[in-house]
Design an enzyme around this catalytic site. Structure first.
Site, PDB file in Angstrom:
ATOM      1  N   VAL A 186       0.898  -1.331   0.011  1.00 13.00           N
ATOM      2  CA  VAL A 186      -0.076  -0.108   0.180  1.00 13.00           C
ATOM      3  C   VAL A 186       0.931   1.313   0.203  1.00 13.00           C
ATOM      4  CG1 VAL A 186      -1.440   1.325   0.890  1.00 13.00           C
ATOM      5  CG2 VAL A 186      -2.633  -0.893   1.034  1.00 13.00           C
ATOM      6  N   ASP A 187       1.864   1.613   0.221  1.00 14.12           N
ATOM      7  CA  ASP A 187       2.674   1.988   0.658  1.00 14.12           C
ATOM      8  C   ASP A 187       3.912   2.763  -0.748  1.00 14.12           C
ATOM      9  OD1 ASP A 187       3.165   3.560   3.327  1.00 14.12           O
ATOM     10  OD2 ASP A 187       4.415   1.382   3.703  1.00 14.12           O
ATOM     11  N   VAL A 188       3.065   1.525  -1.495  1.00 12.81           N
ATOM     12  CA  VAL A 188       4.952   1.331  -3.190  1.00 12.81           C
ATOM     13  C   VAL A 188       3.043   2.417  -3.511  1.00 12.81           C
ATOM     14  CG1 VAL A 188       5.380   0.353  -4.740  1.00 12.81           C
ATOM     15  CG2 VAL A 188       6.533  -0.076  -2.218  1.00 12.81           C
TER      16      VAL A 188
END
Length: 413
Positions: A186-188
């Protein structure tokens, strides 16, 4: 400057004296840390932007301490993964002097990126409204976990977002517990959205002279990235669940146990299924009423899986991959990470790039190559991930090697 080339051993190397980067002349004041923000700014840095990474004295980015594993100097590989092509600038934002230096940096920048908890930058006098009033062309990007409203106080950690955002509910075996993805996905994804939003805002700024506030958050990014699963709920009211490696709408589209290790088979149409059936010695499957169409195969996926499992167990995954791919059936073994890099090398795709040391304080670094290929302005590998504060004196006392005069500080008519 440096761009990627393939070294004799298959790794990517660095070529000096390359063409200008697509974003050369763009300066980014990067107040972000951990993953989503640093990933976004690294992508932009690879394309030529001058990224000044603002870090806390003595500590720096949290991920500097996230090890093992670490390199030979003791720096975490986590930090190294998303901080190349940046200059480290140590600032103490708890002091008036540090805040003044931060404002001076912003005055020379086109873009500001931050992922503090919502409200923090405003309390420091570095919020978007205040800074954009001074610099109307500034593109100000805020990255948060759950937005700046009712979710502002919720910590934005990837695991938490995968849980509350529904990703874990569709990941894992049906009979097992919910499982997170094997990377902070999700960060990516959010970092990708941030970089896209920044570029769109810069395009608008170039046309009008006006910057804007770009906001992305982890939860919204995840809900968008759930694509077909989210659409199943939004359109048909279907709440999907865990199916292991199977697909809710296609069959066979999952992993199967071959004689030595699992193999992934992704059949997307009837022609591919007929070829698969023939190659595993069951040509009649393509004419079986249970499996004639994709909808039929989805309805009878358990019977189909049992038949294919029996047949595929007679040979190894590499054998089946070669045979199936030759017939146009998407298939491949479940590789370990070292095997994945070897596979990319065999295909002539860039995998690893080696960046030499930069000056007396620099160090060489092995990096994962940029996935973006531009024919005229390819990705560049100018700087290894910096040591904490490596460029502070340079930034304070010398102009950037970009000779940058930002359009972000021009007044809008």
């Amino acid at each position: 400057m440096g761009t990627q080339h393939n070294a004799p051993d298959g790794r990517a190397g660095v070529v000096r004296g390359a063409a200008r980067g697509a974003l050369e002349g763009l300066r980014i004041a990067d107040f972000s840390r951990v993953l989503a923000g640093p990933y976004a700014t690294m992508l932009l840095a690879d394309l030529g932007a001058d990224v000044v990474k603002v870090e806390r004295p003595g500590i720096g980015d949290d991920t500097r301490a996230w090890h093992p594993p670490a390199d030979h100097d003791g720096t975490s590989t986590y930090f190294l993964s998303v901080n190349r092509n940046k200059r480290s600038f140590v600032l103490d934002l708890t002091t008036d002097a540090g805040l003044e230096q931060a404002r001076a940096l912003v005055a020379e920048s086109d873009v500001l990126v931050e992922n503090f908890r919502p409200g923090t930058m405003e309390r420091l006098g570095l919020g978007p409204r205040e800074l954009r009033a001074r610099h109307p062309g500034l593109v100000y990007c805020s990255i948060s976990g759950f937005g700046g409203g009712a979710g502002a106080a919720i910590p934005g950690y990837d695991l938490l977002v995968q849980a509350v955002g529904g990703l874990m509910s569709v990941t894992g075996d049906a009979a097992g517990e919910p499982v997170k993805a094997g990377v902070a996905l999700v960060d990516v994804i959010t970092g990708l959205h941030a970089s896209l939003g920044i570029l769109a805002a810069l395009r608008h700024r170039d046309a009008t002279g006006e910057g804007q506030h770009v906001e992305v958050n982890l939860l919204s990014s995840l809900l968008s990235a759930l694509v077909n699963q989210a659409s199943a709920y939004a359109v048909a009211g279907v709440v999907p669940g865990r199916m292991g490696n199977a697909h809710p709408s296609i069959a066979p589209y999952e992993t199967f146990p071959a004689a030595d290790r699992p193999i992934a088979i992704a059949v997307g149409n009837d022609r591919q299924f007929a070829a698969l059936a023939d190659l595993v010695g069951e040509p009649g499957l393509a004419f079986d009423d249970r499996f004639r169409t994709n909808a039929d195969r989805v309805a009878h996926r358990t019977e189909l899986r049992d038949i294919l499992t029996q047949r595929l167990g007679t040979a190894g995954a590499d054998h089946w991959s070669a045979v199936l791919l030759a017939a146009g059936v998407p298939a491949g073994p479940v590789n370990t990470l070292d095997e994945a890099f070897d596979f990319a090398q065999k295909l002539g795709l860039p995998g690893i790039v080696d960046i030499p040391a930069d000056g007396s304080e620099g160090r060489p670094s092995r990096q994962i190559a940029s996935p973006i290929a531009l024919s005229g302005t390819p990705a560049q590998y100018r700087l290894a991930p910096p040591r904490l504060g490596q460029h502070t004196a340079e930034i304070l006392h010398r102009p950037s090697d970009h000779d940058h005069t930002p359009a972000s500080n021009e007044a809008v008519d």
